[in-house]
Design a protein around this motif. Structure first.
Motif, mmCIF file in Angstrom:
data_model
loop_
_atom_site.group_PDB
_atom_site.id
_atom_site.type_symbol
_atom_site.label_atom_id
_atom_site.label_comp_id
_atom_site.label_asym_id
_atom_site.label_seq_id
_atom_site.Cartn_x
_atom_site.Cartn_y
_atom_site.Cartn_z
ATOM 1 N N ARG A 29 -0.966 38.644 66.452
ATOM 2 C CA ARG A 29 -0.296 39.059 67.674
ATOM 3 C C ARG A 29 0.587 37.952 68.246
ATOM 4 O O ARG A 29 0.118 36.846 68.497
ATOM 5 N N ALA A 42 2.646 41.459 72.933
ATOM 6 C CA ALA A 42 1.228 41.517 72.586
ATOM 7 C C ALA A 42 0.379 41.031 73.748
ATOM 8 O O ALA A 42 0.700 40.024 74.364
ATOM 9 N N ARG A 98 8.648 44.241 67.500
ATOM 10 C CA ARG A 98 8.542 43.122 68.427
ATOM 11 C C ARG A 98 9.917 42.496 68.608
ATOM 12 O O ARG A 98 10.806 42.677 67.781
#
Length: 196
Positions: free
Chosen positions: A85, A4, A123
């Motif tokens: 994020r 991010a 992620r």
């Protein structure tokens, strides 16, 4: 890796579950603090018992090492949403219960929900699974989380580094975990090839 854009400071979620090896989570928080990485911590109830038994630490001691702490029952916490994020998450150590919840997507706590968010948002998620021996159900869960995009990283010592202490073994292992986030903890004795 989908990191991010958070400005210059990195942000990593740290989960500590109830498996043996609580020292990995505590030392990880210490290293990340030294490296000025923002940490968001969630600790399972079982982990609180393990922290006390293995290290003589209370939850307050571990919370003090993190920038932000969330109760494991707080499923409305910031880290429960993909819109929050972060660069990724490390579960250190990761119990088979936590692994199984992530593998099935059937999350019952903030810790497993935050890990599930990492998977769905693509992620980086690193699971330091601490269990042995493994039966077929464990192995299927390991395969399932790997297929979903997580990285299974059992804390296996690297004896080629010739560690002089348990602390060196722990730091080397955590340094290799942080390599997966492009964070150099400066605790890894890098392989330079065999000496002939």
């Amino acid at each position: 890796m989908n990191t991010a854009p958070l400005g210059s400071r990195r942000r990593i979620v740290v989960g500590i579950s109830g498996a043996s090896g609580a020292v990995y989570g505590v030392r990880l928080l210490q290293l990340l603090r030294e490296l000025d990485v923002e940490t968001h911590l969630v600790v399972s109830r079982s982990a609180q018992v393990t922290l006390s038994q293995e290290m003589g630490l209370q939850l307050a001691d571990v919370k003090a090492l993190a920038n932000v702490h969330y109760p494991n029952a707080d499923i409305g916490a910031a880290i429960s949403s993909g819109s929050f994020r972060v660069d990724g998450m490390i579960v250190a150590p990761c119990s088979i219960k936590t692994l199984s919840e992530i593998a099935t997507g059937c999350t019952s706590s903030l810790l497993s929900r935050a890990a599930d968010v990492m998977v769905k948002e693509r992620r980086r998620l690193v699971l330091m699974v601490r269990e042995t021996p493994l039966h077929a159900g464990h192995i299927r869960s390991l395969a399932a989380v790997t297929e979903a995009g997580a990285i299974v990283y059992p804390p296996v010592p690297a004896f080629y580094a010739r560690p002089a202490s348990i602390e060196e073994m722990i730091d080397h292992t955590l340094g290799r975990v942080l390599d997966l986030f492009d964070v150099d903890a400066r605790t890894v004795r890098r392989w330079q090839g065999a000496i002939s």
